[in-house]
Design an enzyme around this catalytic site. Sequence first.
Site, short mmCIF file in Angstrom:
data_model
loop_
_atom_site.label_atom_id
_atom_site.label_comp_id
_atom_site.label_asym_id
_atom_site.label_seq_id
_atom_site.Cartn_x
_atom_site.Cartn_y
_atom_site.Cartn_z
N ASN B 70 -10.10 -6.55 -5.87
CA ASN B 70 -9.09 -7.34 -5.16
C ASN B 70 -8.91 -6.86 -3.74
O ASN B 70 -9.11 -5.69 -3.42
CB ASN B 70 -7.74 -7.30 -5.91
N CYS B 131 -4.55 2.76 0.29
CA CYS B 131 -4.87 1.41 -0.08
C CYS B 131 -6.18 1.12 0.61
O CYS B 131 -6.25 1.10 1.82
CB CYS B 131 -3.79 0.44 0.31
N LYS B 165 1.51 8.62 -4.64
CA LYS B 165 0.39 7.96 -5.33
C LYS B 165 -0.90 8.27 -4.58
O LYS B 165 -1.08 7.86 -3.43
CB LYS B 165 0.64 6.45 -5.42
N GLY B 243 -4.91 3.44 -14.50
CA GLY B 243 -6.30 3.04 -14.30
C GLY B 243 -6.90 2.57 -15.61
O GLY B 243 -7.20 3.37 -16.50
N GLY B 265 -1.67 -1.86 -15.17
CA GLY B 265 -1.94 -2.71 -14.01
C GLY B 265 -2.64 -3.99 -14.38
O GLY B 265 -2.03 -4.96 -14.85
C1 LIG Z 1 -3.95 -7.24 -7.50
C2 LIG Z 1 -3.58 -5.79 -7.32
C3 LIG Z 1 -2.62 -5.43 -6.37
C4 LIG Z 1 -2.26 -4.10 -6.19
N1 LIG Z 1 -1.29 -3.79 -5.27
C5 LIG Z 1 -0.91 -2.49 -5.11
C6 LIG Z 1 0.16 -2.14 -4.23
O1 LIG Z 1 0.80 -2.99 -3.60
N2 LIG Z 1 0.48 -0.82 -4.09
C7 LIG Z 1 -0.18 0.17 -4.81
O2 LIG Z 1 0.14 1.35 -4.67
N3 LIG Z 1 -1.16 -0.14 -5.67
C8 LIG Z 1 -1.55 -1.44 -5.84
N4 LIG Z 1 -2.54 -1.75 -6.75
C9 LIG Z 1 -3.18 -0.68 -7.54
C10 LIG Z 1 -2.54 -0.56 -8.93
O3 LIG Z 1 -1.18 -0.21 -8.84
C11 LIG Z 1 -3.29 0.46 -9.80
O4 LIG Z 1 -3.21 1.72 -9.18
C12 LIG Z 1 -4.75 0.11 -10.01
O5 LIG Z 1 -4.90 -1.28 -10.19
C13 LIG Z 1 -5.38 0.81 -11.21
O6 LIG Z 1 -4.76 0.45 -12.42
P1 LIG Z 1 -5.34 -0.68 -13.44
O7 LIG Z 1 -6.78 -0.35 -13.69
O8 LIG Z 1 -4.48 -0.56 -14.66
O9 LIG Z 1 -5.18 -1.97 -12.75
C14 LIG Z 1 -2.91 -3.09 -6.95
C15 LIG Z 1 -3.87 -3.45 -7.90
C16 LIG Z 1 -4.22 -4.79 -8.11
C17 LIG Z 1 -5.25 -5.13 -9.15
#
Ligand SMILES: Cc1cc2nc3c(=O)[nH]c(=O)nc-3n(C[C@H](O)[C@H](O)[C@H](O)COP(=O)(O)O)c2cc1C
Lengths: 271, 314
Positions: B70, B131, B165, B243, B265
């Site tokens: 993304n 990010c 984070k 993750g 997430g």
């Molecule tokens: C669509 C999307 C938007 C995200 N936006 C943020 C954000 O605004 N701030 C942040 O710290 N992490 C953001 N993340 C990262 C997630 O919080 C998380 O650290 C990451 O997706 C890994 O977890 P997952 O595999 O369970 O998705 C985003 C992830 C996705 C997929």
Amino acid sequence: MIATEHRHCQKNARVFKTRVESVNTLTDDLFILYLSGFPNDFDPEPGMFLHLKVAPDEHPLLRRPFSIQSYNDGTAAILIREVGAGSRILHHLQPGDEVDTLGPLGTTFPKIGKDDSVLMVGGGVGVAPLIACCHEADAGARVDFCFGVRSENEVQGVEPFMGERGPVHIHLSSDDGSVGYQGFCTDIASRLLEERSYTKIFTCGPWVMMAKTARLAIQKEIPFFASLEVQMGCGLGACLACVYESTEGDFIRSCIDGPVVDGHNVVWERV
Amino acid sequence: MTVDLSVTIGNLKLANPVMPASGTFGYGQEYAGLIDLNDLGAIVSKAVSPAPRPGNKPPRMVELKGALLNSIGLQNPGIEGFIEKKIPFLRQFKPPVVVNVVGNSIEEYRQVVEALDAIDRVDGFEINLSCPNVQKGLEFGTTVDGVARITRELRSATKKDLWMKLTPTVPNPGDLGKAAEGEGADALVAINTIGGMTIDAESRRPVLGARFGGVSGPAIKAVALKYVWLLYESVKIPIIGVGGIFNGVDAMEFILAGATAIQVGTANFVNPTAMPDVISQMADWLEEHGESTLQPLIGEAHRTQGAALSIKNH
Ligand SMILES: Cc1cc2nc3c(=O)[nH]c(=O)nc-3n(C[C@H](O)[C@H](O)[C@H](O)COP(=O)(O)O)c2cc1C
Ligand SMILES: Cc1cc2nc3c(=O)[nH]c(=O)nc-3n(C[C@H](O)[C@H](O)[C@H](O)COP(=O)(O)OP(=O)(O)OC[C@H]3O[C@@H](n4cnc5c(N)ncnc54)[C@H](O)[C@@H]3O)c2cc1C
Ligand code: FES
């Protein structure tokens, strides 16, 4: 409802299991999936969609969005084109299989009232939500439905859904000339716009077709509603993946503030 | 036997260790009709930056094998929009609210923390140090000095809980964790998405509008687990693992690696009830394994010797 203010959540959306009633193959890559087992109060409006988890495991990962073409007596019909892994799995489902379903989602087309004269421009599977609108049109309304297909065999499967034609006049066009006018459905729409006056224009289908329709609607200054098919993530307004660019320069979520949007508010030109 | 899933992170008592990963749950409203937000351990918001951000050009999301890519670009309504439009909604719920903070400079992070410090319903801050979609965010996140400096600055701006984070793609997670701990962080969150891209061979161009994006989902679970493991060896403050968590067993693996709590997430997009499901699956796991609380299980894999005898679920 067409969202004038952005919505907070998908009202009435729930996750539940539906059951495959049947899969009706129309052409090599086009089929109708019939699903039943919806909650008692499930009451979708024309333009709304379902977000289907096509496989129980994580392959493919995301849900896939599909418009509800009709919903009668607890059974939904969905017109699907096989374009990839997800739609292929759906094509091979068997009666009785369960489908993890999220819905109903999204905005709807405005109701067609008795004094309305509506021009519809639909291509391929994009006719699905337009057909749903025709079913709900008030007696006395007039609908000119410009329907573009690749070739004749695609029409046969869809025709029964037009139901009693009532107020609906169908204008067919095909890529190969096997049925109707050979060429674009937007050519027919353009001609009709010279002949009659319309209160609204609805469109759904490939982006290029909708963009051409938009040009006509802008020229004639007619209220214009388009159902956008933008790649989606959550379907709930949370991930911000499905945005389109508005003429005010914002990115707007097409899952929750759409898929049916005010077409005059969309940036149609793409680089 | 009833099990107790409660955990403590800094000054916050959580009824259970499950919360949304920032950016995958909006500001809570979008899911409120589908799950009860009061069931969650905490509510973590999408990023908030000082001014509103429009986000990146679409396409913003692509599905990969077992993962998502993304490039949303931290679209958010800014401090004012957040206070005006999101806080009134969040006020209704019991679980602590933690605001994810993002900025282009330390000063910008500080602006957000200071502005929200005064809001009673905000219980803590999660500082997004990485990010992959925002270029200038990187330098604070990848060096020991950078992490120490931003933690120090923000620590002096708030008494509320401060979670850092961390960036996934660094050679020395333990050192970064220690730097944050040394400057008074209450917890560490790991991991954010991993930078990546994808190319459409037919059109011969990148698929994402922003070219690069962040990879999340099942495919990054192994990376996240190792990161949590390394942090656990280096710090005493709680670690929040994130993750690729899709179910209760995934969550337990993070607890055993050293996490005190976990975030869900990408799974929220696939299954809107993923978080309540993970909570009940964790309770089932404890019960089936004759455990009554999580505390003794945190980091337990470090204390058991050698490799697993039977390998399931992989
Ligand atoms: C669509 C999307 C938007 C995200 N936006 C943020 C954000 O605004 N701030 C942040 O710290 N992490 C953001 N993340 C990262 C997630 O919080 C998380 O650290 C990451 O997706 C890994 O977890 P997952 O595999 O369970 O998705 C985003 C992830 C996705 C997929
Ligand atoms: C609101 C909405 C309603 C829709 N209604 C219908 C419908 O009634 N019938 C129907 O057949 N399809 C419909 N679509 C499109 C449908 O969702 C996609 O074709 C489907 O998700 C593709 O999944 P896949 O796994 O088969 O293909 P993938 O492997 O995911 O994709 C294959 C190809 O299809 C393209 N594609 C993927 N998703 C979309 C999308 N959302 N829109 C356009 N192209 C896409 C990809 O770019 C790729 O080129 C709708 C989409 C939206 C957003
Ligand atoms: S698909 Fe997630 S916001 Fe629209």
